[in-house]
Design a protein around this motif. Structure first.
Motif, mmCIF file in Angstrom:
data_model
loop_
_atom_site.group_PDB
_atom_site.id
_atom_site.type_symbol
_atom_site.label_atom_id
_atom_site.label_comp_id
_atom_site.label_asym_id
_atom_site.label_seq_id
_atom_site.Cartn_x
_atom_site.Cartn_y
_atom_site.Cartn_z
ATOM 1 N N HIS A 39 -22.342 3.703 -0.158
ATOM 2 C CA HIS A 39 -21.647 4.183 -1.291
ATOM 3 C C HIS A 39 -22.268 3.983 -2.522
ATOM 4 N N GLU A 40 -22.084 5.018 -3.653
ATOM 5 C CA GLU A 40 -22.734 4.823 -4.937
ATOM 6 C C GLU A 40 -21.503 3.832 -5.599
ATOM 7 N N THR A 41 -22.006 2.731 -6.388
ATOM 8 C CA THR A 41 -21.330 1.768 -6.767
ATOM 9 C C THR A 41 -21.664 1.400 -8.238
ATOM 10 N N LYS A 42 -20.750 0.736 -8.768
ATOM 11 C CA LYS A 42 -20.956 0.234 -9.926
ATOM 12 C C LYS A 42 -20.004 -1.009 -10.175
ATOM 13 N N SER A 43 -20.385 -2.103 -11.071
ATOM 14 C CA SER A 43 -19.546 -3.230 -11.123
ATOM 15 C C SER A 43 -19.134 -3.598 -12.762
ATOM 16 N N VAL A 44 -17.900 -4.023 -13.001
ATOM 17 C CA VAL A 44 -17.562 -4.211 -14.238
ATOM 18 C C VAL A 44 -17.295 -5.619 -14.356
ATOM 19 N N VAL A 45 -17.655 -6.189 -15.597
ATOM 20 C CA VAL A 45 -17.426 -7.768 -16.029
ATOM 21 C C VAL A 45 -16.146 -7.726 -16.793
ATOM 22 N N LEU A 46 -15.251 -8.478 -16.513
ATOM 23 C CA LEU A 46 -14.104 -8.708 -17.391
ATOM 24 C C LEU A 46 -14.263 -10.116 -17.672
ATOM 25 N N ILE A 47 -13.931 -10.375 -19.052
ATOM 26 C CA ILE A 47 -13.623 -11.634 -19.475
ATOM 27 C C ILE A 47 -12.280 -11.861 -20.263
ATOM 28 N N ASP A 48 -11.553 -12.620 -19.674
ATOM 29 C CA ASP A 48 -10.087 -13.056 -19.998
ATOM 30 C C ASP A 48 -9.354 -11.477 -19.992
ATOM 31 N N GLY A 49 -9.654 -10.771 -18.791
ATOM 32 C CA GLY A 49 -8.830 -9.429 -18.489
ATOM 33 C C GLY A 49 -9.386 -8.337 -19.295
ATOM 34 N N GLU A 50 -10.327 -8.616 -20.249
ATOM 35 C CA GLU A 50 -10.871 -7.407 -20.891
ATOM 36 C C GLU A 50 -12.229 -6.946 -20.554
ATOM 37 N N GLU A 51 -12.420 -5.702 -20.259
ATOM 38 C CA GLU A 51 -13.834 -5.187 -19.711
ATOM 39 C C GLU A 51 -14.514 -5.399 -20.870
ATOM 40 N N SER A 74 -14.854 -21.684 -22.377
ATOM 41 C CA SER A 74 -14.164 -21.669 -21.010
ATOM 42 C C SER A 74 -13.253 -20.075 -20.975
ATOM 43 N N HIS A 75 -13.641 -19.442 -20.111
ATOM 44 C CA HIS A 75 -13.033 -17.901 -20.018
ATOM 45 C C HIS A 75 -12.597 -17.633 -18.495
ATOM 46 N N GLN A 76 -11.837 -16.909 -18.398
ATOM 47 C CA GLN A 76 -11.582 -16.185 -17.028
ATOM 48 C C GLN A 76 -12.459 -14.988 -16.661
ATOM 49 N N LEU A 77 -13.530 -15.184 -15.858
ATOM 50 C CA LEU A 77 -14.486 -14.135 -15.426
ATOM 51 C C LEU A 77 -13.853 -13.370 -14.358
ATOM 52 N N LYS A 78 -14.046 -12.172 -14.222
ATOM 53 C CA LYS A 78 -13.866 -11.260 -13.054
ATOM 54 C C LYS A 78 -14.908 -10.472 -13.092
ATOM 55 N N VAL A 79 -15.508 -10.097 -11.848
ATOM 56 C CA VAL A 79 -16.536 -9.128 -11.745
ATOM 57 C C VAL A 79 -15.991 -8.308 -10.436
ATOM 58 N N VAL A 80 -15.820 -7.058 -10.741
ATOM 59 C CA VAL A 80 -15.148 -6.060 -9.729
ATOM 60 C C VAL A 80 -16.070 -4.917 -9.533
#
Length: 138
Positions: A39-51, A74-80
């Protein structure tokens, strides 16, 4: 006169706030891709729920990395990871009928430039490392 003094103070506050960032490089690799499902993909980084940033679009079979500015502390990191399916971007998750959840989440303290290595293995799931590239299981 008071307004004139307020402008340099606000500029200084903005400059100090801006300098309180560091770099995060996210390295992404997929393994175990089934034929016909690159698949063609891309990832997003979110810090404290903000893209805060998206990676460039690429095929899963292409290892990729991208660098973003992140706030220190200190932050909530999410990579989707997102996959392009029938013209629509959707989260690359089991809920969307993919083999694994291609995401990573943790609370992390950012002090200096760092590298995050994510390995999305279709057979064994997501593995992450902050030190060095994740080794593939044999």
């Amino acid at each position: 006169m008071k307004k004139l003094l307020l402008i340099p103070i606000l500029m200084l506050v903005a400059l100090v706030g801006y300098s309180q960032t560091t770099k995060l490089t996210v390295n992404i690799k997929f393994v175990g891709i089934e034929e016909g499902y690159d698949h063609e993909t891309k990832s997003v980084v979110l810090i404290d729920g903000e893209e805060i940033a998206f990676s460039p679009n690429t095929l899963q079979s292409k290892t990729g990395a991208f660098t973003v500015d992140v706030p220190q502390g200190s932050h909530q990191l999410k990579v989707v990871n997102y996959a392009l399916y029938e013209g629509n971007w959707e989260e690359h998750t089991v809920a969307n009928e993919y083999s694994i959840d291609c995401l990573y989440e943790e609370t992390h303290t950012f002090k200096k430039p760092e590298k995050l290595y994510l390995l999305f293995d279709i057979d064994s799931g997501t593995t992450a490392s902050w030190k060095k590239p994740v080794k593939m299981k044999k």
